[in-house]
Write a protein that holds these residues in place. Structure first.
Motif, short mmCIF file in Angstrom:
data_model
loop_
_atom_site.label_atom_id
_atom_site.label_comp_id
_atom_site.label_asym_id
_atom_site.label_seq_id
_atom_site.Cartn_x
_atom_site.Cartn_y
_atom_site.Cartn_z
N CYS A 39 -2.69 26.47 77.62
CA CYS A 39 -1.51 27.11 77.03
C CYS A 39 -1.51 28.62 77.24
CB CYS A 39 -1.43 26.78 75.55
SG CYS A 39 -1.23 25.00 75.24
N GLN A 40 -2.69 29.27 77.15
CA GLN A 40 -2.74 30.72 77.36
C GLN A 40 -2.37 31.07 78.79
OE1 GLN A 40 -3.42 33.18 74.91
NE2 GLN A 40 -3.00 31.36 73.68
N GLU A 41 -2.90 30.32 79.73
CA GLU A 41 -2.59 30.57 81.14
C GLU A 41 -1.11 30.43 81.42
OE1 GLU A 41 -3.62 28.67 85.56
OE2 GLU A 41 -4.82 28.11 83.81
N HIS A 42 -0.45 29.59 80.64
CA HIS A 42 0.97 29.34 80.89
C HIS A 42 1.87 30.04 79.87
CE1 HIS A 42 -0.85 26.15 83.37
NE2 HIS A 42 0.22 26.33 84.12
N GLY A 43 1.37 31.15 79.35
CA GLY A 43 2.26 32.08 78.66
C GLY A 43 2.37 31.98 77.16
N ARG A 44 1.54 31.17 76.52
CA ARG A 44 1.64 31.14 75.05
C ARG A 44 1.23 32.50 74.50
NH1 ARG A 44 0.57 26.52 70.55
NH2 ARG A 44 0.66 27.91 68.74
N ASN A 100 7.89 26.82 69.53
CA ASN A 100 7.78 28.07 68.76
C ASN A 100 7.15 27.89 67.38
OD1 ASN A 100 8.46 30.09 70.50
ND2 ASN A 100 10.54 30.39 69.71
N THR A 134 1.15 21.70 73.18
CA THR A 134 1.34 22.52 74.38
C THR A 134 2.76 23.07 74.47
OG1 THR A 134 1.82 20.50 75.64
CG2 THR A 134 -0.43 21.34 75.71
N SER A 135 3.72 22.37 73.88
CA SER A 135 5.11 22.81 73.88
C SER A 135 5.57 23.11 75.31
CB SER A 135 5.27 24.02 72.96
OG SER A 135 6.61 24.43 72.85
N HIS A 188 4.23 25.56 77.13
CA HIS A 188 3.17 26.37 77.75
C HIS A 188 2.19 25.48 78.49
CE1 HIS A 188 4.94 29.63 75.52
NE2 HIS A 188 4.73 28.99 74.38
N LYS A 189 2.62 24.95 79.61
CA LYS A 189 1.84 24.03 80.43
C LYS A 189 2.43 24.00 81.83
CE LYS A 189 2.92 19.65 80.04
NZ LYS A 189 3.11 18.29 79.53
N CYS A 225 -2.97 21.85 73.02
CA CYS A 225 -3.63 22.95 73.73
C CYS A 225 -5.15 22.85 73.55
CB CYS A 225 -3.18 24.29 73.16
SG CYS A 225 -1.42 24.67 73.26
#
Length: 434
Positions: free
Chosen positions: A121-126, A336, A387-388, A390-391, A415
């Motif tokens: 998730c962090q890598e994809h912008g969370r 969100n 993950t919402s 952000h994946k 995540c």
């Protein structure tokens, strides 16, 4: 954050409390309405030994019930790998989430190269990391600190396997991330062979494996890559199709739930997928699921050695697809969401009590000890941990989707690091202190 150094020591390990009690029921802070007393015998029937996810059932029957502790029965001899036990009267699966920025997360997303891009998730912008800092705190007792050294030494010369769907794969990857930093570079590898993914710790002569079998039985969704089939079919009596790949494991963790939830009926094939004319009947989801559970237990009884091996079954992983369920605005979902559900009586809307009844009925009759990991209720509170959006998106997003992120948010998967690390802490506790 590195794995806490105390987790790497075999000594001075915090002693866990496991879900155990006398064979009589232990009811805590429960406000039972009169009609529930008439159901108490049934509850005991379902709950004996495994702590099935009957809290989900109770929550649907009476939302005023706060908590009913796990009821167990001393049916089995000392289980393999166990090194102790905890005092009676503590249910590991009943508790609350507490903020902990001193020991969480147990690893960093960037430090574990084995997390698939669907879960990074962090890598994809969370933008936030709050979901990484919550620790599960059972009422009146503690989970042990995850001891990576103890886990790896226990696995020396052995095989551990997770079998099931993508949610079980997430737990598998979490386990690999919890352990891999203790293994030197060049002494570890991960390879995938069709449905089987194998992480090898060469120094330990150990493997941690994942096998894709979303129904456990053979199905038309068994391709590990191309399996998004709406018209799902399972084949009766086909457990050995996959089971031949599970033989020889020392610890096995099953799950199967999500893929069954496509409607009220399930198509069941009698015969072979290769038959020109296929004999397909429709069963209720409950009857088809019962068929799969019986097949799984039959395979376990024939292929696992109760004196040397351990079998776990993970309960349903909840989704958060309708924010109205927790008092949010209609038409929204987990997108969100960064806070937890703080209503202790929240049970979710996807808790299918009939499936839980099937599990309770079938497992109660098992002649082989199965350890049930009741992750459903504690995961229900975690609408923040999905993950919402952000994946990695495997298919290009349409302009309409881009304009409305709610429409493509994944409110099923989790995540990493995050919630599924807690599932493995529970697995750790039940493995060593059943």
């Amino acid at each position: 954050m590195n794995i806490n150094k105390r987790n790497l020591k075999l000594t001075n390990m915090k002693q866990p409390f496991t879900a155990s009690s006398s064979s009589s029921s232990l009811i805590r802070k429960a406000r039972l309405s009169p009609y529930l007393f008439t159901l108490l015998a049934f509850i005991v029937f379902v709950a004996i030994l495994y702590g099935e996810d009957f809290v989900c059932l109770l929550g649907q029957l009476d939302p005023n019930v706060d908590r009913l502790a796990t009821i167990t029965e001393k049916r089995w001899e000392k289980l393999p790998f166990s090194i102790g036990k905890a005092p009676d009267g503590c249910d590991l699966f009943s508790g609350r989430w507490v903020w902990d920025d001193s020991t969480r997360p147990l690893y960093e997303e960037s430090e574990c190269p084995y997390i698939q891009p669907q879960l990074t998730c962090q890598e994809h912008g969370r933008p936030d990391k709050d979901y990484q800092y919550w620790r599960w705190q059972p009422y009146g007792c503690d989970l042990p600190s995850f001891n990576a050294t103890l886990m790896l030494e226990t696995l020396r010369g052995k095989r551990m396997m997770f079998v099931g769907d993508s949610l079980n794969r997430g737990q598998y990857v979490s386990m690999v991330c919890l352990l891999h930093r203790l293994i030197p570079e060049g002494q570890k590898s991960m390879e995938t062979f069709d449905s089987l993914t194998v992480f090898t710790a060469k120094e330990y002569n150990a493997t941690i494996e994942f096998y894709w079998a979303p129904f456990l039985l053979e199905s038309n969704s068994d391709n590990a890559i191309v399996h998004r089939i709406s018209d799902r079919i399972v084949r009766k009596g086909s457990i050995n199709k996959h089971g031949k790949n599970w033989k020889g494991v020392d610890i096995i963790v099953f799950n199967t739930y999500l893929w069954w939830m496509t409607g009220l009926k399930m198509k069941v094939l009698h015969g072979s997928f290769e038959d020109e004319t296929k004999d397909i009947i429709e069963l209720s989801t409950e009857d088809a699921y019962r068929m799969a559970m019986k097949s799984m237990l039959r395979w376990v009884r024939k292929n696992m050695d109760r004196k040397k091996t351990r079998v776990f079954f993970t309960s349903m992983s909840p989704s958060h697809g309708k924010s109205i369920d927790w008092g949010g605005e209609a038409g929204l979902n987990c997108f969100n969401e960064t806070t937890l559900i703080n209503n202790a009586t929240y049970w979710g809307s996807d808790c299918r009590k009939s499936i839980m009844e099937v599990i309770g009925d079938v497992f109660r009759k098992s002649k082989f000890p199965i350890t049930f990991l009741n992750i459903t209720q504690l995961s229900n509170y975690r609408k923040d941990a999905h993950t919402s959006i952000h994946k990695k998106q495997w298919n290009p997003l349409t302009p309409e989707q881009i304009a409305n992120p709610v429409s493509y948010a994944d409110c099923v998967h989790w995540c990493l690091p995050g919630l599924q690390d807690t599932w493995n802490e529970l697995l750790f506790a039940k493995l060593f202190y059943p």
